[in-house]
Motif scaffolding. Structure first.
Motif, short mmCIF file in Angstrom:
data_model
loop_
_atom_site.label_atom_id
_atom_site.label_comp_id
_atom_site.label_asym_id
_atom_site.label_seq_id
_atom_site.Cartn_x
_atom_site.Cartn_y
_atom_site.Cartn_z
N ASP A 119 11.79 -7.59 -13.09
CA ASP A 119 11.72 -6.36 -14.00
C ASP A 119 11.10 -5.10 -13.13
O ASP A 119 10.04 -5.24 -13.01
N SER A 120 11.78 -4.19 -12.77
CA SER A 120 11.28 -2.87 -12.21
C SER A 120 10.20 -2.02 -13.16
O SER A 120 9.27 -1.57 -12.53
N TYR A 121 10.56 -2.21 -14.30
CA TYR A 121 9.79 -1.45 -15.30
C TYR A 121 8.15 -2.14 -15.19
O TYR A 121 7.25 -1.66 -15.20
N GLU A 123 7.24 -4.14 -12.96
CA GLU A 123 6.33 -3.79 -11.61
C GLU A 123 5.67 -2.61 -11.84
O GLU A 123 4.59 -2.28 -11.20
N GLU A 158 11.12 -12.80 -4.84
CA GLU A 158 10.56 -11.72 -5.66
C GLU A 158 9.01 -11.93 -5.31
O GLU A 158 8.08 -10.91 -5.12
#
Length: 426
Positions: A119-121, A123, A158
């Motif tokens: 989840d980029s948010y 991170e 990841e």
């Protein structure tokens, strides 16, 4: 003061509330009808005699101040499609509260759901939080649990990306569920947390206790630090210490709490373990030497007679007449066996019949065995191995060995002793 959170994200806490039990100040967040806060369970290095990290754990209370299990909190979040959101809440709390510990060098172990890594948010929020608190990623250990086999490759990718950013990776609950050695190679964690179930089995089963040190050694050979979790009793602590674990975590050393570890208490307990281990090791060595003494004496006499030219099948009888003596055999300088095993008791031959394919060892090469190397490298004395599994009967044995000059050549006389451990492990 309890801090609220926005539904769109995690608000950075700006105030502290006093903890009425501990007297410490710590952050709390309100999510729906729950008040969430953090506690920290210390992780100790058995070599450094102090805490080297803290695992952050979520604590929740409802509007009536009744505790709500964390599993229920995350289970409800998953049903509400808020799992990543609540994960960020916990992450925010743990980071803020960890900062209040004033830990200068310890790691913070953060449990993180596998999906959150991608989840980029999530991170971005983590990195922003660390920057604001001036915490290096090198201080953060991301604890990952095993996932379905079809999802593990993605998790490993990841984890690799986060490690490149400086984070450490821990594989949690290893030895439980679907975890296996392939997970070690795929995920390549820095730390492996051995599940409490393995320690509990070792505490109650002699076979499991014998396997645990080898299991830890295997992880060390793979380049992984080993943390044994769930250490609750003195006996379990002794097992963790004896198997050469790097780190321990559990009630025996320190319970989860809002503040820093009681270093003096933990150091005292670890020092007591070290002293107990030293005393037990010395007692075990004395008992082993006493138990071996009659076998060594008979074996030395057999070697003397062999060097004087007497045949192997005549010099070994006094040794083989002892209660647990199993067999004698002779190796050449290259480790190849000269002749068959010499066995005295009739019942021994019957028992070995179950292993008929390996019964005839004439010409076998035992150059890999420690007893051969020890005798060749120091030919002036009798050597005794540690207990190991004999290929002859798949039973534990100890092998005595000594290099003997026979004519112009050097041979190695060997004698096996059945070695079942007694109740005390001696």
């Amino acid at each position: 003061m309890v801090i609220s959170v926005r539904e769109s994200g995690v608000a950075a806490p700006r105030s502290l509330e006093p903890d009425l039990i501990s007297g410490l100040q710590r952050y709390a967040l309100r999510h729906r009808d729950l008040t969430l806060t953090s506690v920290f369970q210390p992780i100790f290095s058995l070599s450094h005699l102090r805490a080297v990290g803290y695992e952050a754990l979520l604590r929740a209370h409802d509007i009536f101040d009744r505790p709500v299990p964390p599993l229920d909190v995350f289970g409800d979040a998953a049903r509400q499609s808020e799992l990543h959101y609540v994960d960020r809440l916990a992450q925010s709390l743990h980071l803020e509260n960890f900062k209040t510990l004033h830990a200068e060098r310890e790691w913070l172990f953060l449990n993180i759901h596998a999906g959150a890594l991608a989840d980029s948010y999530h991170e971005a929020a983590l990195r922003a939080h660390l920057e604001r608190l001036e915490l290096s990623p090198r201080r953060i250990v991301l604890e990952l649990q095993a996932v379905r086999a079809e999802d593990f490759d993605k998790l490993a990718d990841e984890a690799r990306r986060f490690r490149e950013q400086g984070f450490l990776i821990a594989l949690d609950d290893f030895g439980a569920g679907d975890s296996n050695l392939e997970r070690i190679w795929q995920l390549d964690p820095d730390i492996v947390k051995v599940d409490r179930m393995m320690l509990s089995q070792a505490a109650h089963r002699t076979q499991a206790a014998a396997i645990l040190p080898g299991f830890v050694a295997m992880l060390h050979e793979a380049g992984k630090l080993v943390l044994i979790e769930g250490v609750e009793t003195e006996h379990e602590a002794q097992l963790a210490f004896s198997c050469d674990a790097d780190f321990v975590q559990g009630f025996h050393f320190g319970r989860p709490g809002p503040g820093a570890a009681d270093s003096a208490y933990a150091a005292e307990r670890i020092a007591a373990l070290a002293e107990c281990h030293r005393a037990q090791t010395q007692a075990r060595e004395r008992a082993r030497a006493s138990r071996l003494a009659p076998y060594v004496r008979a074996f030395e006499r057999a070697a003397e007679r062999l060097a004087q030219g007497e045949p192997l099948d005549e010099v070994c009888w006094n040794f083989l007449a002892l209660d647990h003596a199993a067999r004698c055999f002779l190796l050449d300088e290259e480790g190849r066996q000269k002749g068959r095993n010499v066995v005295l008791r009739a019942d021994r031959a019957g028992h070995e019949a179950r292993f008929l394919p390996v019964a005839d060892a004439q010409g076998a090469n035992w150059m890999r065995r420690p007893y051969f190397h020890a005798a060749i490298e120091a030919p002036d004395r009798v050597h005794a191995t540690r207990p190991y599994l004999s290929i002859n009967e798949a039973l534990p044995c100890v092998t005595l060995s000594v290099a003997v000059r026979i004519g112009a050549g050097l041979c190695v006389l060997c004698g096996d002793i059945d070695w079942q451990e007694d109740a005390t492990g001696l």
